[in-house]
Design an enzyme around this catalytic site. Structure first.
Site, PDB file in Angstrom:
ATOM      1  N   THR A 138      -3.383   5.394   4.372  1.00  0.00           N
ATOM      2  CA  THR A 138      -2.095   5.886   3.862  1.00  0.00           C
ATOM      3  C   THR A 138      -2.283   6.794   2.644  1.00  0.00           C
ATOM      4  O   THR A 138      -1.493   7.708   2.412  1.00  0.00           O
ATOM      5  CB  THR A 138      -1.146   4.707   3.543  1.00  0.00           C
ATOM      6  OG1 THR A 138      -1.238   3.758   4.603  1.00  0.00           O
ATOM      7  CG2 THR A 138       0.289   5.145   3.426  1.00  0.00           C
ATOM      8  N   LYS A 165       0.835  -1.216   0.000  1.00  0.00           N
ATOM      9  CA  LYS A 165       0.000   0.000   0.000  1.00  0.00           C
ATOM     10  C   LYS A 165       0.864   1.258   0.000  1.00  0.00           C
ATOM     11  O   LYS A 165       0.421   2.328  -0.408  1.00  0.00           O
ATOM     12  CB  LYS A 165      -1.007  -0.026   1.148  1.00  0.00           C
ATOM     13  CG  LYS A 165      -0.421  -0.131   2.557  1.00  0.00           C
ATOM     14  CD  LYS A 165       0.028   1.175   3.150  1.00  0.00           C
ATOM     15  CE  LYS A 165       0.764   0.997   4.455  1.00  0.00           C
ATOM     16  NZ  LYS A 165       1.376   2.215   4.968  1.00  0.00           N
TER      17      LYS A 165
HETATM   18  O1  LIG Z   1       1.641   2.320   7.631  1.00  0.00           O
HETATM   19  C1  LIG Z   1       1.269   3.407   7.980  1.00  0.00           C
HETATM   20  C2  LIG Z   1      -0.103   3.671   8.457  1.00  0.00           C
HETATM   21  O2  LIG Z   1      -0.833   2.493   8.632  1.00  0.00           O
HETATM   22  C3  LIG Z   1       2.233   4.543   7.923  1.00  0.00           C
HETATM   23  O3  LIG Z   1       2.298   5.023   6.635  1.00  0.00           O
HETATM   24  P1  LIG Z   1       3.413   6.092   6.239  1.00  0.00           P
HETATM   25  O4  LIG Z   1       4.742   5.406   6.405  1.00  0.00           O
HETATM   26  O5  LIG Z   1       3.132   6.481   4.824  1.00  0.00           O
HETATM   27  O6  LIG Z   1       3.283   7.255   7.191  1.00  0.00           O
END
Ligand SMILES: O=C(CO)COP(=O)(O)O
Ligand SMILES: NC(=O)C1=CN([C@@H]2O[C@H](COP(=O)(O)OP(=O)(O)OC[C@H]3O[C@@H](n4cnc5c(N)ncnc54)[C@H](O)[C@@H]3O)[C@@H](O)[C@H]2O)C=CC1
Length: 341
Positions: free
Chosen positions: A250, A193
């Site tokens: 995300t 993701k």
């Molecule tokens: O996995 C995440 C939220 O579930 C964190 O995502 P980021 O690393 O893009 O901040």
């Protein structure tokens, strides 16, 4: 009182340490920087990673791995994917008794295409110091978990006993933990993701809006599911917390480092400029490389991931990537999922 060692005092390690401390566990958190550990012990803060948050005095900071792991049977491992192997190698030298490792990192290793639990197992080899490996994943930004905002995650392991142990350690009134036996799906969903969030940020940075974001999230989920199923995951996992759930958070949250990095690239910044300005790990960059390699190896079509790979590593302009994606031959939507339920 049960003791847990948290290896990695970035934003996620610290927020999860807070959940464990709220559950009245004794938490020993490890970081490499002495000043960070002094701040945790003297001021009960970790201001670089979680500003304006006060930590429980059940959380103690340590710079020595040996001291952190002493008398501990459960380890929460939360370092960036690129640091997993070296950290596990160092941990292994200091362990006196078998441990259950719960990891909460999200990535796939370029070159080997290994998931994090596979890397951990590989580094332990035939040593009897590793009891079980569990992954904890799902839509959960550290900033909101540290404010005790309602959050849901899923845990998975080859051992249902180990999954249930992790569920019991973390679950509370603010942090709801489900179990899912599909280890491959949970780890793949959490890792891939990040690539899709980078693309959502990138198109936003180019000035595109919500139609585009919805298209990328939906078709992104299709390609995550396609490669996940090919690796042995259950397609249903991708409709769950570590699939759709994490994709939503995300791709839409102001907290997402991957979204923010993509946004800056869309606005014309170079990859180096973006990474230098972030100061925190952006897992999606390395994972895009691994996912692209995996799509070639498994012959699974991943057009969004491939377009991002070309932008990040082959100099394709983001505008050209959009044209490339929109100009693909026409397809049937559901057949594209290629899922055999
Ligand atoms: O996995 C995440 C939220 O579930 C964190 O995502 P980021 O690393 O893009 O901040
Ligand atoms: N921040 C979040 O909200 C969430 C993060 N994650 C995942 O958790 C993992 C860690 O992320 P964050 O804590 O956010 O990162 P971060 O950037 O906030 O902190 C990373 C930590 O790892 C340490 N580190 C970096 N390189 C290291 C090395 N070679 N050896 C040992 N330690 C090293 C850093 O000093 C820092 O303490 C990532 O895989 C991320 O995708 C998962 C869910 C939520």
């Amino acid at each position: 009182m049960t003791k847990v060692a948290v290896i990695g005092a970035g934003s996620w390690g610290t927020a999860l340490a807070m959940v464990l401390a709220d559950n009245e566990l004794e938490v020993k958190i490890w970081a490499r920087r002495k000043e960070q550990i002094e701040e945790i012990n003297q001021h009960h803060t970790n201001s670089k990673y979680l500003p304006n948050v006060v930590l429980s005095d059940r959380i103690t900071g340590h710079v020595e791995l040996k001291e952190t792991l002493e008398g501990v049977k459960i380890v929460l491992l939360v370092v960036p994917t690129k640091a997993i192997r070296e950290t596990v190698t160092e941990m292994k030298k200091e362990l006196q008794a078998p441990v259950t490792i719960i990891h909460a990192s999200k990535g796939i290793e370029p070159g080997t295409h290994k998931r994090i639990s596979e890397m951990i197992e590989e580094e332990f080899g035939d040593s009897d110091l590793l009891k079980d490996v569990v992954v904890l994943s799902g839509p959960s930004h550290a900033e909101e978990v540290s404010q005790r905002q309602p959050t849901t995650v899923t845990v998975s392991s080859k051992s249902s006993t180990a999954s249930e142990l992790a569920q019991d350690l973390f679950i509370n009134q603010h942090f709801r933990v489900y179990t899912n036996p599909d280890l491959v799906g949970v780890e793949i969903g959490g890792a891939l993701k990040n690539t899709i969030a980078l693309v959502c940020g990138l198109t936003n940075g180019l000035g595109m809006g919500d139609n585009t974001k919805a298209a990328i999230m939906t078709r992104g989920l299709a390609e995550i599911a396609r490669v996940g199923v090919k690796l042995g995951a259950s397609p249903l996992t991708f409709a769950g917390l570590s699939g759709l759930g994490d994709l939503i958070v995300t791709c839409t949250s102001v907290h997402s480092r991957n979204f923010r990095a993509g946004f800056m690239i869309g606005q014309g910044k170079t990859l180096d400029e973006v990474l230098n300005s972030m100061g925190m790990v952006v897992e999606g960059i390395r994972t895009t490389k691994a996912a692209y390699e995996l799509s070639k190896k498994l012959q699974v079509e991943m057009p969004i991931t491939s377009a991002l790979y070309a932008v990040l590593f082959e100099g394709l302009k983001p505008e050209q990537a959009t044209e490339r994606l929109m100009g693909r031959v026409k397809k049937h939507e559901v057949e594209q999922l290629n899922i055999d339920i």
